[in-house]
Design a protein around this motif. Structure first.
Motif, PDB file in Angstrom:
ATOM      1  N   ALA A  20      36.381 -29.779  39.983  1.00 34.83           N
ATOM      2  CA  ALA A  20      35.946 -29.761  38.595  1.00 34.83           C
ATOM      3  C   ALA A  20      34.452 -29.204  38.463  1.00 34.83           C
ATOM      4  N   LEU A  21      33.798 -30.019  38.988  1.00 33.53           N
ATOM      5  CA  LEU A  21      32.269 -29.920  38.896  1.00 33.53           C
ATOM      6  C   LEU A  21      31.572 -28.628  39.632  1.00 33.53           C
ATOM      7  N   SER A  22      32.283 -28.145  40.622  1.00 32.51           N
ATOM      8  CA  SER A  22      31.794 -26.819  41.080  1.00 32.51           C
ATOM      9  C   SER A  22      32.207 -25.652  40.000  1.00 32.51           C
ATOM     10  N   LEU A  23      33.359 -25.830  39.409  1.00 25.97           N
ATOM     11  CA  LEU A  23      33.890 -24.778  38.710  1.00 25.97           C
ATOM     12  C   LEU A  23      32.849 -24.905  37.321  1.00 25.97           C
ATOM     13  N   LEU A  24      32.646 -26.246  36.863  1.00 25.00           N
ATOM     14  CA  LEU A  24      31.475 -26.284  35.571  1.00 25.00           C
ATOM     15  C   LEU A  24      30.331 -26.028  35.836  1.00 25.00           C
ATOM     16  N   LEU A  25      29.831 -26.003  37.239  1.00 20.91           N
ATOM     17  CA  LEU A  25      28.498 -25.328  37.395  1.00 20.91           C
ATOM     18  C   LEU A  25      28.627 -23.747  37.303  1.00 20.91           C
ATOM     19  N   ASP A  26      29.597 -23.229  37.465  1.00 26.57           N
ATOM     20  CA  ASP A  26      29.482 -21.758  37.584  1.00 26.57           C
ATOM     21  C   ASP A  26      29.341 -21.466  35.850  1.00 26.57           C
ATOM     22  N   PHE A  32      24.717 -21.476  30.232  1.00 23.05           N
ATOM     23  CA  PHE A  32      23.590 -22.117  29.806  1.00 23.05           C
ATOM     24  C   PHE A  32      22.504 -22.348  31.099  1.00 23.05           C
ATOM     25  N   PRO A  33      21.923 -21.314  31.384  1.00 25.93           N
ATOM     26  CA  PRO A  33      21.267 -21.290  32.469  1.00 25.93           C
ATOM     27  C   PRO A  33      19.896 -22.159  32.579  1.00 25.93           C
ATOM     28  N   GLU A  34      19.337 -22.364  31.578  1.00 23.11           N
ATOM     29  CA  GLU A  34      18.101 -23.376  31.553  1.00 23.11           C
ATOM     30  C   GLU A  34      18.578 -24.747  31.165  1.00 23.11           C
ATOM     31  N   SER A  35      19.883 -25.191  31.250  1.00 22.26           N
ATOM     32  CA  SER A  35      20.240 -26.611  30.830  1.00 22.26           C
ATOM     33  C   SER A  35      19.694 -27.523  32.050  1.00 22.26           C
ATOM     34  N   LEU A  36      19.411 -28.746  31.675  1.00 20.06           N
ATOM     35  CA  LEU A  36      19.026 -29.736  32.774  1.00 20.06           C
ATOM     36  C   LEU A  36      20.281 -30.129  33.523  1.00 20.06           C
ATOM     37  N   ALA A  37      21.596 -29.964  32.837  1.00 19.25           N
ATOM     38  CA  ALA A  37      22.795 -30.255  33.691  1.00 19.25           C
ATOM     39  C   ALA A  37      22.989 -29.206  34.642  1.00 19.25           C
ATOM     40  N   ARG A  38      22.540 -28.047  34.446  1.00 19.14           N
ATOM     41  CA  ARG A  38      22.805 -27.084  35.357  1.00 19.14           C
ATOM     42  C   ARG A  38      21.798 -27.363  36.524  1.00 19.14           C
ATOM     43  N   LYS A  39      20.538 -27.770  36.474  1.00 17.08           N
ATOM     44  CA  LYS A  39      19.966 -27.991  37.576  1.00 17.08           C
ATOM     45  C   LYS A  39      20.101 -29.188  38.174  1.00 17.08           C
ATOM     46  N   ALA A  40      20.566 -30.412  37.519  1.00 17.74           N
ATOM     47  CA  ALA A  40      21.051 -31.640  38.212  1.00 17.74           C
ATOM     48  C   ALA A  40      22.445 -31.364  38.865  1.00 17.74           C
ATOM     49  N   LEU A  41      23.327 -30.806  38.454  1.00 18.45           N
ATOM     50  CA  LEU A  41      24.471 -30.582  39.019  1.00 18.45           C
ATOM     51  C   LEU A  41      24.358 -29.575  40.138  1.00 18.45           C
ATOM     52  N   GLY A  42      23.391 -28.709  40.204  1.00 21.35           N
ATOM     53  CA  GLY A  42      23.279 -27.904  41.315  1.00 21.35           C
ATOM     54  C   GLY A  42      22.564 -28.283  42.465  1.00 21.35           C
ATOM     55  N   LEU A  43      21.936 -29.444  42.285  1.00 24.30           N
ATOM     56  CA  LEU A  43      21.287 -30.331  43.528  1.00 24.30           C
ATOM     57  C   LEU A  43      22.497 -30.748  44.341  1.00 24.30           C
ATOM     58  N   ALA A  44      23.393 -31.412  43.616  1.00 23.27           N
ATOM     59  CA  ALA A  44      24.627 -31.733  44.362  1.00 23.27           C
ATOM     60  C   ALA A  44      25.459 -30.834  44.783  1.00 23.27           C
ATOM     61  N   PHE A  45      25.442 -29.572  44.077  1.00 11.47           N
ATOM     62  CA  PHE A  45      26.290 -28.374  44.586  1.00 11.47           C
ATOM     63  C   PHE A  45      25.855 -28.122  45.979  1.00 11.47           C
ATOM     64  N   GLY A 168      15.043 -34.952  42.728  1.00 12.47           N
ATOM     65  CA  GLY A 168      15.580 -34.341  41.518  1.00 12.47           C
ATOM     66  C   GLY A 168      14.678 -33.897  40.213  1.00 12.47           C
ATOM     67  N   TYR A 169      13.641 -34.676  40.279  1.00 14.63           N
ATOM     68  CA  TYR A 169      12.560 -34.145  39.242  1.00 14.63           C
ATOM     69  C   TYR A 169      11.850 -33.373  39.738  1.00 14.63           C
ATOM     70  N   VAL A 170      11.446 -33.076  40.866  1.00 13.94           N
ATOM     71  CA  VAL A 170      10.740 -31.991  41.356  1.00 13.94           C
ATOM     72  C   VAL A 170      11.728 -30.582  41.163  1.00 13.94           C
ATOM     73  N   ILE A 171      13.029 -30.708  41.214  1.00 10.52           N
ATOM     74  CA  ILE A 171      13.978 -29.269  41.109  1.00 10.52           C
ATOM     75  C   ILE A 171      14.294 -29.144  39.747  1.00 10.52           C
ATOM     76  N   THR A 172      14.217 -30.141  38.804  1.00 14.91           N
ATOM     77  CA  THR A 172      14.507 -29.895  37.308  1.00 14.91           C
ATOM     78  C   THR A 172      13.252 -29.701  36.829  1.00 14.91           C
TER      79      THR A 172
END
Length: 334
Positions: A20-26, A32-45, A168-172
């Motif tokens: 679900a999270l992999s599809l949500l990240l897509d 929402f390419p600039e969202s904080l959720a995208r950056k945080a989820l992309g780290l785990a992805f 996470g902070y450095v990436i976001t």
């Protein structure tokens, strides 16, 4: 021996969450390419999901690996899997770009998560992650540990959490990239060719002036157009400006435009500029770019700025201190 099958969807909650999270990240990346959720989820992805799905598919039984080993392998294998996928994409027509990487990792995560669900469903004593304080103490052998071991364990946990938070902070909150301004001139056809370098007296020539702001702030640009006749003395290494005529002035305020390395390049500001020269000879048409403040311009002498201190503009443009562009134009009598 009878299989201990997982009870309903709760027995596969971790793998369903990864899908679900992999599809949500897509969706987040595209909408929402600039969202904080995208950056945080992309780290785990990238750093956790591929390795976790792979390890769970390979070792569905509880006895095969303990929790800490699974956690370590999930991070370690993710770091190995993602570059290998990128290496494979490098030899395909799609290349290493955002969309191919995103699709490839999503397919990898979903396929291996589904494989892990199948393997767990057929395991005799399947491993199902369920974090509780009691299980955490049991995993860390908390009751049997000495005070020193407990203190070291707490310090280690704090260090791991701090490291993840820092990463996470450095990436976001990435450091801004290089600040620069695109300044260019194109021929009348919109290409870096067919510039008007040979004209007759009074004949119109046309170029396209372009500016793109990558300064991470709003910038007011001032463009000065100068017609210059100069020579270079090789003996004294001195530039001699014989004539310097002011042709035109343009200004525009532009917001910051992010550099798009994935998509096709698009202009931010362009202007068709038509000029004519009423004096025969070999001339240089200079386009000078100034930011924020328009520089002082003294009064010319008989329309010529060569005898004034305005010549610093051309001299600094030649030295590269002032951002500039130049066309060499030969003007002939009709």
């Amino acid at each position: 021996m009878e299989k201990a099958k997982p009870a309903g969807w709760k027995g596969y909650w971790d793998l369903i969450t990864i899908i679900a999270l992999s599809l949500l990240l897509d969706l987040l990346i595209f909408y929402f390419p600039e969202s904080l959720a995208r950056k945080a989820l992309g780290l785990a992805f990238v750093l956790f999901f591929p390795g976790y799905a792979f390890v769970t598919a390979l070792f569905p039984e509880k006895k095969e690996l303990d929790n800490l080993e699974r956690l370590a392998l999930s991070f370690g294998l993710s770091i190995a899997i993602v570059p290998l996928i990128g290496l494979g994409l490098n030899y395909t027509p799609w290349g290493i770009r955002l969309t191919p990487i995103l699709v490839s990792l999503t397919v990898f995560n979903v396929l291996f998560a589904l494989a892990a669900i199948y393997r767990r469903a057929n395991a005799i004593n399947p491993w199902v992650p369920w974090i509780t304080v009691e299980r955490l103490k049991e995993e860390l052998e908390w009751e049997e540990a000495s005070r020193l071991d407990k203190a070291l364990t707490v310090i280690l946990i704090i260090a791991i959490i701090s490291s993840i938070a820092t990463l996470g902070y450095v990436i976001t909150h990435p450091k801004p990239g290089e600040k620069f301004t695109e300044f260019y001139i194109l021929g009348p056809g919109g290409k870096a060719a067919d510039y008007p370098t040979e004209l007759f007296v009074g004949e119109n020539g046309t170029v396209i002036i372009g500016i793109a702001n990558h300064e991470y702030r709003n910038v007011t640009y001032h463009v000065e157009v100068w017609l210059v006749n100069l020579t270079y003395n090789t003996t004294t290494n001195e530039t001699l400006i014989h004539n310097m005529y002011f042709m035109d002035y343009l200004n525009v305020t532009l917001p910051h435009k992010p550099v798009d390395i994935e998509g096709n390049w698009t202009p931010q500001w362009e202007r068709n500029y038509t000029f004519s020269i009423d004096k025969p000879g070999k001339w240089q048409l200079w386009f000078l770019l100034f930011k924020d403040e328009k520089p002082y311009l003294p009064e010319p002498i008989n329309g010529d700025y060569a005898p004034t201190n305005a010549t610093w503009r051309i001299l600094e443009a030649i030295n590269g201190t002032v951002q500039s562009l130049k066309l060499n134009i030969e003007v002939r009598e009709i």
